[in-house]
Scaffold this motif. Structure first.
Motif, PDB file in Angstrom:
ATOM      1  N   LEU A 292       1.098  -1.657   0.553  1.00 38.79           N
ATOM      2  CA  LEU A 292      -0.221   0.313  -0.200  1.00 38.79           C
ATOM      3  C   LEU A 292       0.720   0.973  -0.114  1.00 38.79           C
ATOM      4  N   ARG A 293       1.893   0.977   0.901  1.00 40.41           N
ATOM      5  CA  ARG A 293       2.612   2.763   0.521  1.00 40.41           C
ATOM      6  C   ARG A 293       3.443   3.066  -0.617  1.00 40.41           C
TER       7      ARG A 293
ATOM      8  N   ASP B  35      -1.705   4.388  -6.774  1.00 39.19           N
ATOM      9  CA  ASP B  35      -3.337   4.693  -6.581  1.00 39.19           C
ATOM     10  C   ASP B  35      -3.058   4.022  -5.656  1.00 39.19           C
ATOM     11  N   LYS B  36      -3.536   4.535  -4.244  1.00 42.47           N
ATOM     12  CA  LYS B  36      -3.926   3.870  -3.075  1.00 42.47           C
ATOM     13  C   LYS B  36      -4.865   3.305  -2.735  1.00 42.47           C
ATOM     14  N   SER B  37      -6.475   3.517  -3.349  1.00 39.97           N
ATOM     15  CA  SER B  37      -7.232   3.487  -3.141  1.00 39.97           C
ATOM     16  C   SER B  37      -7.746   2.358  -4.293  1.00 39.97           C
ATOM     17  N   GLU B  38      -7.599   1.607  -5.349  1.00 39.64           N
ATOM     18  CA  GLU B  38      -6.953   0.782  -6.034  1.00 39.64           C
ATOM     19  C   GLU B  38      -6.377  -0.272  -5.720  1.00 39.64           C
ATOM     20  N   GLU B  39      -5.383   0.061  -5.203  1.00 38.70           N
ATOM     21  CA  GLU B  39      -4.346  -0.857  -4.553  1.00 38.70           C
ATOM     22  C   GLU B  39      -5.012  -1.906  -3.780  1.00 38.70           C
TER      23      GLU B  39
ATOM     24  N   LEU C 245      -6.372  -5.628  -3.393  1.00 35.70           N
ATOM     25  CA  LEU C 245      -5.813  -6.803  -1.975  1.00 35.70           C
ATOM     26  C   LEU C 245      -7.399  -7.299  -1.144  1.00 35.70           C
ATOM     27  N   PHE C 246      -7.844  -6.441  -1.099  1.00 32.90           N
ATOM     28  CA  PHE C 246      -8.629  -6.305  -0.490  1.00 32.90           C
ATOM     29  C   PHE C 246     -10.440  -7.636  -1.529  1.00 32.90           C
TER      30      PHE C 246
END
Length: 321
Positions: free
Chosen positions: A245-246, A250-254, A258-259
């Protein structure tokens, strides 16, 4: 004169009556004899019939007595057969009950330990045979994957997919991971290999999949890596997901990727991990919160679990700011 006349008349009357009775006696004599003969004949026939009836009664009584004796003898014979049959049945029943006990005490029990040892020996031999056979099959499949024959490679891939639950040795996993790093191996084969070893925790697999979570050029290998940590316990590999995530642009897409491939238990762990959630910026938190309804359904997380999570707390605080 009158007296003489009366005497004459009396004499004539007496004479006539005497003559008449004498004539009747002479005329009825033959009839009486015939009647006597008939009576005698009837008496004779009656006596003969009586004697004949007595003879018949005697014969009938004798036959009845013989029949009674025959029935009595047959009843005694049948009773004897019934007794013999009951005795024979009892003997066979007792024998049937005692036979298994005799076999156990005199045939099985003395050799029970030997049979148990033999059974254990056969089980070990069978297990060893199956293990050796599987190892040979895996070695052949690995060799086929490296070969140029497309049909053999396909069979090898199918073999790994069907038998992946049986696990692999460290050496075999090392060889398979080496193939995942080999640029000459096609993407489909690499994907099948990655899924095959994603259920087996191994130090070589952990090292490879830790890097694969952050590799974007082969999506299916990333998915296999995410599944690997979910299968082996994400709580022991939280830093892998924090790093993913770090490093994501694009953190929201990552976060969504993952989820999407984690199980419910792993999701609950991550939404309550402060270091992981703190990698999300305000914009990413706003996007994540926008999809709460869809996430709750796809994540299989209850409303209560979501509102009690660290993710929900941080998103509410960012909203106030």
């Amino acid at each position: 004169m009158r007296k003489h006349l009366l005497l004459l008349l009396l004499f004539i009357s007496v004479s006539v009556i005497s003559y008449s009775q004498s004539s009747r006696a002479r005329g009825s004599q033959p009839s009486n004899n015939a009647l006597l003969d008939t009576i005698k004949s009837l008496r004779f026939e009656l006596k003969a019939n009586s004697e004949k009836q007595e003879w018949k009664n005697t014969v009938l009584e004798e036959r009845l007595e013989q029949a009674s004796e025959t029935i009595s003898n047959q009843s005694s014979l049948l009773g004897g057969f019934g007794t013999v049959y009951s005795i024979v049945t009892l003997v066979f029943t007792i024998g049937g009950l005692l036979a298994p006990l005799a076999v156990y005490f005199f045939g099985i029990r003395p050799y029970q330990k030997e049979l148990k040892d033999l059974e254990g020996y056969l089980d070990k031999r069978l297990e060893k045979y199956l293990t050796n056979n599987r190892q040979q099959q895996i070695e052949k499949a690995i060799s086929d994957l490296k070969g140029p024959n497309y049909g053999l490679r396909t069979n090898a891939v199918n073999f790994f997919q069907l038998t992946q639950h049986l696990g692999f040795s460290d050496t075999q996993i090392f060889d398979l991971i080496s193939m995942l790093k080999d640029p000459s191996i096609d993407v489909d084969t690499k994907t099948s290999i990655a899924y095959a070893i994603s259920n087996c925790e191994n130090r070589f697999s952990t090292e490879f999949f830790s890097d694969a979570v952050n590799q974007y050029y082969i999506l299916h290998i990333r998915i296999a890596a995410i599944r690997y940590f979910a299968n082996t316990g994400i709580e022991n590999h939280l830093e892998v997901f924090r790093k993913a995530l770090r490093l994501a642009e694009d953190k929201s897409e990552e976060f969504r990727i993952l989820f999407s491939y984690l199980d419910t238990k792993s999701r609950l762990i991550l939404i309550n991990d402060g270091e992981f959630i703190n990698e999300l910026n305000a914009a990413s938190l706003a996007i994540v919160k926008e999809f709460w309804p869809a996430y709750k359904q796809s994540w299989q997380i209850s409303e209560k679990e979501l509102k009690e999570s660290y993710l929900y707390k941080v998103s509410e605080e960012s909203k106030k700011e």
